[in-house]
Enzyme design. Structure first.
Site, PDB file in Angstrom:
ATOM      1  N   ILE A 197      29.984   0.809   8.383  1.00  0.00           N
ATOM      2  CA  ILE A 197      30.631   0.909   9.698  1.00  0.00           C
ATOM      3  C   ILE A 197      31.460   2.189   9.811  1.00  0.00           C
ATOM      4  O   ILE A 197      31.904   2.550  10.892  1.00  0.00           O
ATOM      5  CB  ILE A 197      31.558  -0.293   9.980  1.00  0.00           C
ATOM      6  CG1 ILE A 197      32.741  -0.315   9.001  1.00  0.00           C
ATOM      7  CG2 ILE A 197      30.786  -1.608   9.968  1.00  0.00           C
ATOM      8  CD1 ILE A 197      33.893  -1.182   9.481  1.00  0.00           C
ATOM      9  N   ASP A 198      31.687   2.880   8.673  1.00  0.00           N
ATOM     10  CA  ASP A 198      32.661   3.973   8.657  1.00  0.00           C
ATOM     11  C   ASP A 198      32.170   5.286   9.277  1.00  0.00           C
ATOM     12  O   ASP A 198      32.969   6.178   9.542  1.00  0.00           O
ATOM     13  CB  ASP A 198      33.107   4.247   7.213  1.00  0.00           C
ATOM     14  CG  ASP A 198      33.795   3.031   6.592  1.00  0.00           C
ATOM     15  OD1 ASP A 198      34.398   2.248   7.345  1.00  0.00           O
ATOM     16  OD2 ASP A 198      33.723   2.877   5.354  1.00  0.00           O
ATOM     17  N   GLY A 223      26.269   2.916   1.432  1.00  0.00           N
ATOM     18  CA  GLY A 223      27.062   4.113   1.692  1.00  0.00           C
ATOM     19  C   GLY A 223      26.827   5.189   0.641  1.00  0.00           C
ATOM     20  O   GLY A 223      25.849   5.128  -0.109  1.00  0.00           O
ATOM     21  N   GLU A 283      42.968   3.465   8.738  1.00  0.00           N
ATOM     22  CA  GLU A 283      43.479   2.824   7.516  1.00  0.00           C
ATOM     23  C   GLU A 283      43.822   3.889   6.462  1.00  0.00           C
ATOM     24  O   GLU A 283      43.377   5.021   6.549  1.00  0.00           O
ATOM     25  CB  GLU A 283      42.418   1.855   6.954  1.00  0.00           C
ATOM     26  CG  GLU A 283      41.133   2.544   6.539  1.00  0.00           C
ATOM     27  CD  GLU A 283      40.063   1.581   6.005  1.00  0.00           C
ATOM     28  OE1 GLU A 283      40.385   0.419   5.708  1.00  0.00           O
ATOM     29  OE2 GLU A 283      38.908   2.011   5.903  1.00  0.00           O
ATOM     30  N   ARG A 319      54.622  -3.345  17.770  1.00  0.00           N
ATOM     31  CA  ARG A 319      53.926  -4.471  17.112  1.00  0.00           C
ATOM     32  C   ARG A 319      52.692  -3.924  16.409  1.00  0.00           C
ATOM     33  O   ARG A 319      51.924  -3.177  17.019  1.00  0.00           O
ATOM     34  CB  ARG A 319      53.461  -5.510  18.141  1.00  0.00           C
ATOM     35  CG  ARG A 319      54.562  -6.293  18.787  1.00  0.00           C
ATOM     36  CD  ARG A 319      55.293  -7.194  17.792  1.00  0.00           C
ATOM     37  NE  ARG A 319      56.536  -7.682  18.371  1.00  0.00           N
ATOM     38  CZ  ARG A 319      56.623  -8.791  19.089  1.00  0.00           C
ATOM     39  NH1 ARG A 319      55.553  -9.519  19.280  1.00  0.00           N
ATOM     40  NH2 ARG A 319      57.762  -9.172  19.603  1.00  0.00           N
ATOM     41  N   ILE A 329      37.350  -8.199  10.331  1.00  0.00           N
ATOM     42  CA  ILE A 329      36.554  -8.582  11.517  1.00  0.00           C
ATOM     43  C   ILE A 329      35.697  -7.395  11.960  1.00  0.00           C
ATOM     44  O   ILE A 329      34.655  -7.576  12.573  1.00  0.00           O
ATOM     45  CB  ILE A 329      37.402  -9.086  12.719  1.00  0.00           C
ATOM     46  CG1 ILE A 329      38.373  -8.029  13.203  1.00  0.00           C
ATOM     47  CG2 ILE A 329      38.100 -10.385  12.428  1.00  0.00           C
ATOM     48  CD1 ILE A 329      38.876  -8.320  14.625  1.00  0.00           C
ATOM     49  N   GLY A 343      37.602   2.789   8.487  1.00  0.00           N
ATOM     50  CA  GLY A 343      36.917   4.084   8.537  1.00  0.00           C
ATOM     51  C   GLY A 343      36.920   4.829   7.214  1.00  0.00           C
ATOM     52  O   GLY A 343      36.238   5.839   7.083  1.00  0.00           O
TER      53      GLY A 343
HETATM   54  P1  ADP Z   1      29.209   2.472  -0.800  1.00  0.00           P
HETATM   55  O1  ADP Z   1      27.761   2.508  -1.101  1.00  0.00           O
HETATM   56  O2  ADP Z   1      29.519   1.607   0.402  1.00  0.00           O
HETATM   57  O3  ADP Z   1      29.836   3.837  -0.744  1.00  0.00           O
HETATM   58  P2  ADP Z   1      30.358   2.080  -3.476  1.00  0.00           P
HETATM   59  O4  ADP Z   1      30.966   3.440  -3.528  1.00  0.00           O
HETATM   60  O5  ADP Z   1      31.134   0.939  -3.989  1.00  0.00           O
HETATM   61  O6  ADP Z   1      29.937   1.656  -1.992  1.00  0.00           O
HETATM   62  O7  ADP Z   1      28.972   2.155  -4.270  1.00  0.00           O
HETATM   63  C1  ADP Z   1      28.130   1.031  -4.340  1.00  0.00           C
HETATM   64  C2  ADP Z   1      27.506   0.950  -5.705  1.00  0.00           C
HETATM   65  O8  ADP Z   1      26.683   2.091  -5.948  1.00  0.00           O
HETATM   66  C3  ADP Z   1      28.484   0.954  -6.872  1.00  0.00           C
HETATM   67  O9  ADP Z   1      29.061  -0.296  -7.093  1.00  0.00           O
HETATM   68  C4  ADP Z   1      27.566   1.362  -8.009  1.00  0.00           C
HETATM   69  O10 ADP Z   1      26.791   0.247  -8.421  1.00  0.00           O
HETATM   70  C5  ADP Z   1      26.646   2.370  -7.337  1.00  0.00           C
HETATM   71  N1  ADP Z   1      27.127   3.741  -7.609  1.00  0.00           N
HETATM   72  C6  ADP Z   1      28.191   4.373  -7.046  1.00  0.00           C
HETATM   73  N2  ADP Z   1      28.344   5.607  -7.556  1.00  0.00           N
HETATM   74  C7  ADP Z   1      27.355   5.786  -8.472  1.00  0.00           C
HETATM   75  C8  ADP Z   1      26.958   6.857  -9.341  1.00  0.00           C
HETATM   76  N3  ADP Z   1      27.632   7.993  -9.398  1.00  0.00           N
HETATM   77  N4  ADP Z   1      25.882   6.650 -10.145  1.00  0.00           N
HETATM   78  C9  ADP Z   1      25.186   5.501 -10.119  1.00  0.00           C
HETATM   79  N5  ADP Z   1      25.508   4.456  -9.322  1.00  0.00           N
HETATM   80  C10 ADP Z   1      26.561   4.580  -8.499  1.00  0.00           C
END
Ligand code: ADP
Length: 319
Positions: free
Chosen positions: A126-127, A102, A223, A244, A251, A170
Protein backbone atom coordinates in the site's frame (compact mmCIF):
# COMPACT_ATOMS: atom_id res chain seq x y z
CA UNK A 1 8.17 -23.89 -19.03
CA UNK A 2 5.73 -26.31 -17.40
CA UNK A 3 5.37 -25.38 -13.74
CA UNK A 4 5.52 -22.09 -11.88
CA UNK A 5 4.98 -21.04 -8.27
CA UNK A 6 3.37 -17.91 -6.86
CA UNK A 7 3.78 -16.38 -3.39
CA UNK A 8 2.99 -13.25 -1.43
CA UNK A 9 5.63 -11.86 0.93
CA UNK A 10 6.23 -8.98 3.34
CA UNK A 11 3.39 -6.66 4.33
CA UNK A 12 0.07 -7.66 2.77
CA UNK A 13 -1.94 -5.37 0.51
CA UNK A 14 -5.43 -5.36 -1.00
CA UNK A 15 -5.22 -6.62 -4.57
CA UNK A 16 -2.71 -9.38 -3.84
CA UNK A 17 -5.49 -11.93 -4.37
CA UNK A 18 -6.39 -10.41 -7.70
CA UNK A 19 -2.72 -10.78 -8.69
CA UNK A 20 -2.59 -14.42 -7.53
CA UNK A 21 -5.74 -15.11 -9.52
CA UNK A 22 -4.39 -13.44 -12.66
CA UNK A 23 -1.07 -15.31 -12.48
CA UNK A 24 -2.88 -18.61 -11.93
CA UNK A 25 -5.53 -18.21 -14.62
CA UNK A 26 -3.21 -16.79 -17.29
CA UNK A 27 -0.68 -19.58 -16.65
CA UNK A 28 -3.28 -22.38 -16.63
CA UNK A 29 -4.82 -20.99 -19.81
CA UNK A 30 -1.35 -21.19 -21.38
CA UNK A 31 -0.93 -24.84 -20.35
CA UNK A 32 1.34 -24.12 -17.36
CA UNK A 33 0.72 -25.73 -13.96
CA UNK A 34 0.66 -23.39 -10.98
CA UNK A 35 1.67 -24.00 -7.37
CA UNK A 36 0.72 -21.77 -4.47
CA UNK A 37 3.59 -21.26 -2.02
CA UNK A 38 2.15 -20.44 1.42
CA UNK A 39 3.42 -17.75 3.84
CA UNK A 40 6.00 -16.28 1.51
CA UNK A 41 9.56 -17.57 1.55
CA UNK A 42 8.81 -19.52 4.73
CA UNK A 43 6.52 -21.91 2.84
CA UNK A 44 9.12 -22.21 0.13
CA UNK A 45 11.74 -23.36 2.64
CA UNK A 46 9.32 -25.60 4.61
CA UNK A 47 7.72 -27.07 1.49
CA UNK A 48 4.26 -25.70 2.16
CA UNK A 49 3.45 -25.75 -1.54
CA UNK A 50 0.17 -26.88 -3.14
CA UNK A 51 -1.19 -26.94 -6.68
CA UNK A 52 -3.62 -24.12 -7.53
CA UNK A 53 -6.64 -24.74 -9.73
CA UNK A 54 -8.87 -22.29 -11.55
CA UNK A 55 -11.52 -22.85 -8.94
CA UNK A 56 -9.23 -22.20 -5.99
CA UNK A 57 -8.58 -18.69 -7.19
CA UNK A 58 -12.29 -18.15 -7.83
CA UNK A 59 -14.19 -15.73 -5.62
CA UNK A 60 -11.02 -14.07 -4.33
CA UNK A 61 -10.73 -11.06 -6.65
CA UNK A 62 -12.81 -8.93 -4.27
CA UNK A 63 -11.11 -10.06 -1.07
CA UNK A 64 -8.46 -8.10 0.81
CA UNK A 65 -5.41 -9.74 2.34
CA UNK A 66 -3.86 -12.75 0.65
CA UNK A 67 -5.26 -16.28 0.46
CA UNK A 68 -1.69 -17.61 0.30
CA UNK A 69 -0.72 -15.91 3.54
CA UNK A 70 2.36 -13.76 3.96
CA UNK A 71 5.31 -13.87 6.32
CA UNK A 72 8.70 -12.41 6.99
CA UNK A 73 11.69 -14.74 7.03
CA UNK A 74 14.88 -12.75 7.70
CA UNK A 75 16.94 -15.97 7.43
CA UNK A 76 16.18 -16.01 3.71
CA UNK A 77 19.21 -13.73 3.31
CA UNK A 78 21.32 -16.75 4.21
CA UNK A 79 22.34 -18.68 1.04
CA UNK A 80 22.09 -22.05 2.83
CA UNK A 81 18.43 -21.32 3.70
CA UNK A 82 17.73 -20.36 0.10
CA UNK A 83 19.44 -23.59 -1.00
CA UNK A 84 16.73 -25.50 0.92
CA UNK A 85 14.05 -23.48 -0.84
CA UNK A 86 15.53 -24.23 -4.25
CA UNK A 87 15.56 -27.94 -3.38
CA UNK A 88 11.87 -27.82 -2.44
CA UNK A 89 11.04 -26.22 -5.78
CA UNK A 90 13.20 -28.58 -7.83
CA UNK A 91 11.69 -31.59 -6.09
CA UNK A 92 8.31 -30.50 -7.47
CA UNK A 93 9.56 -29.47 -10.88
CA UNK A 94 8.79 -25.78 -10.24
CA UNK A 95 11.03 -23.84 -12.58
CA UNK A 96 10.06 -20.24 -11.90
CA UNK A 97 8.21 -18.11 -9.34
CA UNK A 98 6.11 -14.95 -9.27
CA UNK A 99 6.85 -13.01 -6.07
CA UNK A 100 4.23 -10.48 -4.99
CA UNK A 101 5.57 -8.10 -2.34
CA UNK A 102 7.68 -5.07 -1.56
CA UNK A 103 11.34 -4.25 -2.06
CA UNK A 104 12.54 -6.75 0.55
CA UNK A 105 10.69 -9.50 -1.27
CA UNK A 106 12.26 -8.29 -4.52
CA UNK A 107 15.73 -8.82 -3.01
CA UNK A 108 14.79 -12.41 -2.21
CA UNK A 109 13.46 -12.85 -5.78
CA UNK A 110 16.71 -11.57 -7.22
CA UNK A 111 18.79 -13.87 -5.01
CA UNK A 112 16.70 -16.87 -6.13
CA UNK A 113 17.05 -15.93 -9.78
CA UNK A 114 20.82 -15.91 -9.31
CA UNK A 115 20.49 -19.47 -8.02
CA UNK A 116 18.75 -20.65 -11.18
CA UNK A 117 15.06 -20.11 -10.37
CA UNK A 118 13.68 -17.36 -12.59
CA UNK A 119 11.62 -14.95 -10.50
CA UNK A 120 9.44 -12.02 -11.50
CA UNK A 121 8.41 -9.43 -8.89
CA UNK A 122 4.99 -7.79 -8.69
CA UNK A 123 4.69 -4.66 -6.51
CA UNK A 124 2.22 -5.55 -3.75
CA UNK A 125 2.26 -2.85 -1.08
CA UNK A 126 0.00 0.00 0.00
CA UNK A 127 3.02 2.28 0.50
CA UNK A 128 3.71 3.09 -3.17
CA UNK A 129 7.38 2.96 -2.19
CA UNK A 130 8.66 0.98 -5.17
CA UNK A 131 10.14 3.80 -7.17
CA UNK A 132 10.26 2.11 -10.58
CA UNK A 133 6.46 1.91 -10.82
CA UNK A 134 4.01 4.80 -10.84
CA UNK A 135 1.63 2.78 -8.66
CA UNK A 136 1.83 -0.36 -6.53
CA UNK A 137 -0.99 -2.88 -6.09
CA UNK A 138 -2.93 -1.81 -2.98
CA UNK A 139 -2.11 1.90 -2.99
CA UNK A 140 -5.43 2.97 -4.52
CA UNK A 141 -7.45 0.91 -2.04
CA UNK A 142 -5.49 2.27 0.93
CA UNK A 143 -6.00 5.80 -0.41
CA UNK A 144 -9.76 5.21 -0.52
CA UNK A 145 -9.67 3.97 3.08
CA UNK A 146 -7.70 7.01 4.27
CA UNK A 147 -9.94 9.45 2.41
CA UNK A 148 -13.10 7.89 3.82
CA UNK A 149 -11.74 8.05 7.36
CA UNK A 150 -10.49 11.64 7.06
CA UNK A 151 -13.79 12.80 5.55
CA UNK A 152 -15.52 11.45 8.65
CA UNK A 153 -13.03 13.12 10.98
CA UNK A 154 -13.63 16.42 9.24
CA UNK A 155 -17.37 16.24 9.91
CA UNK A 156 -16.83 15.89 13.63
CA UNK A 157 -13.85 18.27 13.79
CA UNK A 158 -15.80 21.17 12.34
CA UNK A 159 -18.52 20.79 14.95
CA UNK A 160 -15.96 21.24 17.75
CA UNK A 161 -13.32 23.74 16.56
CA UNK A 162 -10.90 20.91 16.49
CA UNK A 163 -7.68 20.11 14.73
CA UNK A 164 -7.42 16.47 13.71
CA UNK A 165 -3.91 15.12 13.44
CA UNK A 166 -4.04 11.93 11.41
CA UNK A 167 -1.15 9.49 11.13
CA UNK A 168 -1.06 7.83 7.72
CA UNK A 169 0.99 4.78 6.67
CA UNK A 170 3.57 4.80 3.89
CA UNK A 171 6.84 3.61 5.39
CA UNK A 172 8.91 6.75 4.66
CA UNK A 173 7.16 7.30 1.34
CA UNK A 174 4.84 10.33 1.57
CA UNK A 175 2.59 9.39 -1.37
CA UNK A 176 -0.35 8.07 0.62
CA UNK A 177 -0.29 11.19 2.81
CA UNK A 178 0.11 13.60 -0.11
CA UNK A 179 -2.57 12.01 -2.31
CA UNK A 180 -4.96 11.86 0.66
CA UNK A 181 -4.12 15.47 1.52
CA UNK A 182 -5.16 16.61 -1.93
CA UNK A 183 -8.21 14.36 -2.04
CA UNK A 184 -9.49 15.37 1.41
CA UNK A 185 -8.63 19.05 1.24
CA UNK A 186 -6.37 18.79 4.28
CA UNK A 187 -4.86 22.00 5.63
CA UNK A 188 -1.34 20.64 6.21
CA UNK A 189 0.59 17.56 5.10
CA UNK A 190 3.81 16.42 6.74
CA UNK A 191 5.93 13.71 5.12
CA UNK A 192 9.57 12.65 4.95
CA UNK A 193 9.65 14.72 1.77
CA UNK A 194 8.30 17.96 3.33
CA UNK A 195 10.27 17.54 6.56
CA UNK A 196 8.77 18.40 9.95
CA UNK A 197 9.36 21.70 11.70
CA UNK A 198 6.97 21.48 14.64
CA UNK A 199 7.05 25.20 15.47
CA UNK A 200 6.31 26.13 11.87
CA UNK A 201 3.25 23.83 11.73
CA UNK A 202 1.94 25.25 15.03
CA UNK A 203 2.38 28.78 13.68
CA UNK A 204 0.43 27.88 10.55
CA UNK A 205 -2.37 26.49 12.67
CA UNK A 206 -2.51 29.72 14.70
CA UNK A 207 -2.81 31.64 11.47
CA UNK A 208 -5.59 29.35 10.20
CA UNK A 209 -7.44 29.99 13.44
CA UNK A 210 -6.87 33.71 13.96
CA UNK A 211 -6.50 35.09 10.44
CA UNK A 212 -8.46 32.68 8.29
CA UNK A 213 -11.04 32.01 11.00
CA UNK A 214 -11.11 28.30 10.18
CA UNK A 215 -13.48 26.22 12.29
CA UNK A 216 -11.38 23.10 11.91
CA UNK A 217 -8.10 21.88 10.48
CA UNK A 218 -6.82 18.53 9.27
CA UNK A 219 -3.11 17.75 9.54
CA UNK A 220 -2.00 14.54 7.81
CA UNK A 221 1.34 13.16 9.02
CA UNK A 222 3.18 10.15 7.62
CA UNK A 223 4.05 7.42 10.10
CA UNK A 224 7.52 7.32 11.70
CA UNK A 225 7.87 11.11 11.82
CA UNK A 226 6.58 12.18 15.22
CA UNK A 227 4.42 11.11 18.16
CA UNK A 228 1.03 12.38 16.97
CA UNK A 229 -0.59 12.22 20.42
CA UNK A 230 2.10 14.43 21.89
CA UNK A 231 1.84 16.79 18.93
CA UNK A 232 -1.95 17.02 19.34
CA UNK A 233 -1.43 18.04 23.00
CA UNK A 234 0.89 20.84 21.87
CA UNK A 235 -1.78 22.02 19.44
CA UNK A 236 -4.27 22.26 22.30
CA UNK A 237 -1.75 24.10 24.50
CA UNK A 238 -0.42 26.61 21.96
CA UNK A 239 -3.13 27.27 19.35
CA UNK A 240 -6.84 28.06 19.44
CA UNK A 241 -7.69 24.56 18.24
CA UNK A 242 -8.29 21.55 20.38
CA UNK A 243 -5.92 18.93 19.00
CA UNK A 244 -6.96 15.27 18.57
CA UNK A 245 -4.77 12.53 17.19
CA UNK A 246 -5.96 9.53 15.18
CA UNK A 247 -3.65 6.73 14.13
CA UNK A 248 -5.38 4.98 11.25
CA UNK A 249 -3.10 1.94 11.59
CA UNK A 250 -3.76 -1.40 9.99
CA UNK A 251 -7.25 -0.61 8.69
CA UNK A 252 -5.26 0.95 5.84
CA UNK A 253 -3.97 -2.48 4.86
CA UNK A 254 -7.40 -4.14 4.67
CA UNK A 255 -10.59 -3.98 2.70
CA UNK A 256 -11.88 -5.07 -0.65
CA UNK A 257 -9.56 -3.83 -3.42
CA UNK A 258 -10.83 -0.98 -5.59
CA UNK A 259 -11.56 -1.68 -9.26
CA UNK A 260 -8.33 0.16 -10.19
CA UNK A 261 -6.26 -2.12 -7.98
CA UNK A 262 -8.00 -5.22 -9.36
CA UNK A 263 -7.33 -4.17 -12.93
CA UNK A 264 -3.72 -3.21 -12.16
CA UNK A 265 -3.12 -6.56 -10.43
CA UNK A 266 -4.63 -8.44 -13.38
CA UNK A 267 -2.54 -6.56 -15.94
CA UNK A 268 0.64 -7.08 -13.92
CA UNK A 269 -0.10 -10.76 -13.27
CA UNK A 270 -0.49 -11.36 -17.00
CA UNK A 271 2.83 -9.64 -17.69
CA UNK A 272 4.65 -11.74 -15.09
CA UNK A 273 3.51 -14.99 -16.69
CA UNK A 274 4.37 -13.74 -20.19
CA UNK A 275 7.91 -12.91 -19.03
CA UNK A 276 8.39 -16.32 -17.42
CA UNK A 277 7.13 -18.00 -20.60
CA UNK A 278 9.90 -16.20 -22.45
CA UNK A 279 12.44 -17.60 -20.00
CA UNK A 280 13.04 -14.22 -18.39
CA UNK A 281 13.75 -13.76 -14.66
CA UNK A 282 15.24 -11.22 -12.26
CA UNK A 283 12.84 -8.53 -13.40
CA UNK A 284 9.83 -6.81 -11.89
CA UNK A 285 6.64 -5.50 -13.41
CA UNK A 286 5.84 -1.78 -13.30
CA UNK A 287 3.21 0.59 -14.60
CA UNK A 288 4.76 3.67 -16.18
CA UNK A 289 2.48 6.23 -17.84
CA UNK A 290 -0.27 3.62 -17.96
CA UNK A 291 1.90 1.09 -19.82
CA UNK A 292 2.78 -2.23 -18.20
CA UNK A 293 6.55 -2.63 -18.51
CA UNK A 294 9.31 -4.64 -16.82
CA UNK A 295 12.66 -3.52 -15.44
CA UNK A 296 15.60 -5.35 -13.88
CA UNK A 297 15.09 -5.78 -10.12
CA UNK A 298 18.52 -4.24 -9.39
CA UNK A 299 17.46 -1.19 -11.37
CA UNK A 300 14.05 -1.01 -9.67
CA UNK A 301 15.76 -1.03 -6.27
CA UNK A 302 18.04 1.86 -7.19
CA UNK A 303 15.68 4.36 -8.86
CA UNK A 304 15.69 7.50 -6.65
CA UNK A 305 12.34 8.50 -5.14
CA UNK A 306 10.48 11.10 -7.16
CA UNK A 307 10.28 14.43 -5.35
CA UNK A 308 6.56 14.94 -6.23
CA UNK A 309 7.40 18.65 -6.33
CA UNK A 310 4.48 19.54 -8.59
CA UNK A 311 1.99 17.74 -6.40
CA UNK A 312 3.33 19.37 -3.21
CA UNK A 313 3.10 22.73 -4.97
CA UNK A 314 -0.45 21.94 -6.03
CA UNK A 315 -1.31 21.03 -2.45
CA UNK A 316 -0.03 24.41 -1.22
CA UNK A 317 -2.00 26.25 -3.92
CA UNK A 318 -5.21 24.53 -2.83
CA UNK A 319 -5.02 25.51 0.85
P1 ADP B 1 8.57 -6.15 1.84
O1 ADP B 1 8.68 -7.17 0.77
O2 ADP B 1 7.14 -5.74 2.08
O3 ADP B 1 9.52 -5.00 1.66
P2 ADP B 1 10.35 -7.25 3.90
O4 ADP B 1 11.37 -6.18 3.74
O5 ADP B 1 10.02 -7.72 5.26
O6 ADP B 1 8.95 -6.87 3.24
O7 ADP B 1 10.86 -8.50 3.04
C1 ADP B 1 10.07 -9.66 2.94
C2 ADP B 1 10.95 -10.88 2.97
O8 ADP B 1 11.83 -10.89 1.84
C3 ADP B 1 11.89 -10.98 4.16
O9 ADP B 1 11.25 -11.45 5.31
C4 ADP B 1 12.91 -11.97 3.63
O10 ADP B 1 12.38 -13.28 3.70
C5 ADP B 1 13.02 -11.57 2.17
N1 ADP B 1 14.20 -10.69 1.99
C6 ADP B 1 14.31 -9.38 2.33
N2 ADP B 1 15.54 -8.91 2.03
C7 ADP B 1 16.24 -9.94 1.48
C8 ADP B 1 17.56 -10.10 0.95
N3 ADP B 1 18.44 -9.11 0.96
N4 ADP B 1 17.91 -11.33 0.48
C9 ADP B 1 17.05 -12.35 0.47
N5 ADP B 1 15.79 -12.27 0.96
C10 ADP B 1 15.37 -11.09 1.44
Amino acid sequence: IKRIGVLTSGGDAPGMNAAIRAVTRVALNSGIEVFGIYDGYRGMVDGHIEPLTRKEVGEVIDRGGTVLGSARLPEFKDPSVREKAVEQLKKRGIEAVVVIGGDGSYRGALALTEMGINCIGLPGTIDNDITSTDYTIGFDTALHTVVEAVDKLRDTSSSHHRCSVVEVMGNRCGDLTLWAGIACGAEIVVTAQTGFDEEEVLERLRELDLVRKKRHAIVLISEKITDVHQFARKITQTTGFSGRATILGHIQRGGSPTPSDRVLASRMGEKAVDLLMQGIGGRCVCIQQNEIVDVAIEEALSVPRESRKQLYNLFERLV
